[in-house]
Design a protein around this motif. Sequence first.
Motif, PDB file in Angstrom:
ATOM      1  N   GLU A 427      49.992  39.841  39.637  1.00 55.90           N
ATOM      2  CA  GLU A 427      50.004  38.646  40.176  1.00 55.90           C
ATOM      3  C   GLU A 427      48.268  38.543  40.845  1.00 55.90           C
ATOM      4  OE1 GLU A 427      51.948  35.587  40.704  1.00 55.90           O
ATOM      5  OE2 GLU A 427      52.884  37.258  39.255  1.00 55.90           O
ATOM      6  N   ALA A 428      47.818  39.693  41.406  1.00 61.17           N
ATOM      7  CA  ALA A 428      46.672  40.286  41.935  1.00 61.17           C
ATOM      8  C   ALA A 428      45.979  39.846  40.198  1.00 61.17           C
ATOM      9  CB  ALA A 428      46.567  40.738  42.560  1.00 61.17           C
ATOM     10  N   GLY A 429      46.244  40.274  39.375  1.00 57.60           N
ATOM     11  CA  GLY A 429      45.217  40.103  38.280  1.00 57.60           C
ATOM     12  C   GLY A 429      44.506  41.366  38.196  1.00 57.60           C
ATOM     13  N   GLY A 430      45.070  43.028  37.945  1.00 54.48           N
ATOM     14  CA  GLY A 430      44.803  43.745  38.327  1.00 54.48           C
ATOM     15  C   GLY A 430      43.651  44.163  39.721  1.00 54.48           C
ATOM     16  N   SER A 431      43.909  43.177  40.530  1.00 53.52           N
ATOM     17  CA  SER A 431      42.693  43.836  42.262  1.00 53.52           C
ATOM     18  C   SER A 431      43.948  43.707  43.270  1.00 53.52           C
ATOM     19  CB  SER A 431      41.639  42.260  42.308  1.00 53.52           C
ATOM     20  OG  SER A 431      41.059  42.135  43.596  1.00 53.52           O
ATOM     21  N   VAL A 432      43.008  45.392  42.940  1.00 51.79           N
ATOM     22  CA  VAL A 432      43.693  45.726  44.249  1.00 51.79           C
ATOM     23  C   VAL A 432      43.196  45.425  46.328  1.00 51.79           C
ATOM     24  CG1 VAL A 432      43.751  48.387  45.611  1.00 51.79           C
ATOM     25  CG2 VAL A 432      43.659  48.200  43.600  1.00 51.79           C
ATOM     26  N   GLY A 433      42.088  44.610  45.643  1.00 52.17           N
ATOM     27  CA  GLY A 433      41.808  44.039  46.985  1.00 52.17           C
ATOM     28  C   GLY A 433      42.604  42.983  47.200  1.00 52.17           C
ATOM     29  N   LYS A 434      42.588  41.809  46.302  1.00 50.87           N
ATOM     30  CA  LYS A 434      43.828  40.614  46.439  1.00 50.87           C
ATOM     31  C   LYS A 434      45.368  41.096  46.406  1.00 50.87           C
ATOM     32  CE  LYS A 434      41.013  37.598  43.807  1.00 50.87           C
ATOM     33  NZ  LYS A 434      41.495  36.817  42.470  1.00 50.87           N
TER      34      LYS A 434
END
Length: 465
Positions: A427-434
């Motif tokens: 869901e976060a598109g692979g972004s660990v920050g998100k």
Amino acid sequence: MAAGARVLVVDDEPDIRQTVKDILEDEGYVVDLAESAAAAREARRRQRPDVVLLDIWMPDLDGISLLREWSERGGLPCPVIMISGHGTVETAVEATRLGAWDFIEKPISLAKLLLVVGHALEAGRLKRENEGLRRQLPAPTELVGSGKALQALRAQVEKIAGHDTGVLVQGEPGTGKETLARALHERSARRAGPFVTVAAGAIAREHAALALFGAEDANGVQHGLVEQANGGTLFLDEVADLDPELQLRLSSVIERRALIRCGGHEAAVIDARVIAATAHDLEALVAAGRFREELYYQLKVVPLTMPPLRERGDDIPELLRYYADYFANRDTLPYRNFPVAVQNRLRHYAWPGNLRELRNLVQRLLVLGSASDVGLDEVELALGSASPTSTAASMSAAGTPRVDFTLPLREAREQFERAYLLHQLNEAGGSVGKLAKAVGMERTHLYRKLKDLDIDPRQGGDGAR
């Protein structure tokens, strides 16, 4: 007045030292005496005071010079009250510039002495309570909920709060383990002392010993988080994240009630209650050689368990009202009601993120909504599902693994956590920050969790190993 608070009296006149000592001890304070700047340095090195009464005129080094020395070498140890028999305006201005809290003139007035020391203690307590704490949404200091699980937990808290024994709080991430620790602190005799949180996983390993145990050299003393908790409570958040060396040192501190600062040679007394928390099975980590057995038993004198939110359905309506009121006041958001249909939906939701997820949900609904009542459709949208399906079923539909309910609890939990984080990473598109924002975890904890579950965020959600 904080019972047992430590006051350091620095004055070269024996009669004044003894008079002040007698007055303060009659009020319940612990008093250390120093007749010179050199003795004051040594007394401060041995144990951090809560307040210092410092005479301006002394033969070896005057109080202003000692105040300047402390101020320039890592900051004042605590509020410093200057004592003066014939001070000047220039002296007062210089002392104030260097951080002096207040002045007391000789001959010393009993009433003013107690008043100024009491005010200084309160100011020092507020300052120390915030030292070293990570920035975060403040947790409630009370256990919110009237269900059977919370009633039983409150009864345990009331029973053990008055004792100074170690407590190990176990529970899934986001269940409110720190809130439970704060409830214990607020009901204890240490309530007026600091509540210092050590977020083990958030401290860089190369600086961890310094941050926890402090340091000293020829230039002065730096008090670590453990020492800052003197007179209060030390809360070890996710104690399983401590590396073996820190586990050994912490075990020694608890056993001896003293520590040796980095670079130091003599022990400093420690007087703090230790409450530890973990979402891990520490007994299994001990068996695997990843957690020190002696530390485990030192921490687990009294074990408490914070139940997951999915087992606290009766508390959901009260928690919704609590957080709606909290965010309305803190963020000046319009208060919104949660109708019975919405409450019922959320009572039967799985809450994989526990209280942290509920808190974030309420905040989101208050920010994005406009009507006075929260709608069921808003809730479904916020939960990320078009229909009230279970979390496990939703994940399976998204292409991530379904939880095998025939597995033992620990393995099933790991399987669920992996499925949950894979879903959220997609869901976060692979972004660990998100991802960190979505699941309400600090990045340090999140990276370790992903590593433990064999998820490589660099490969993206779908390509995670």
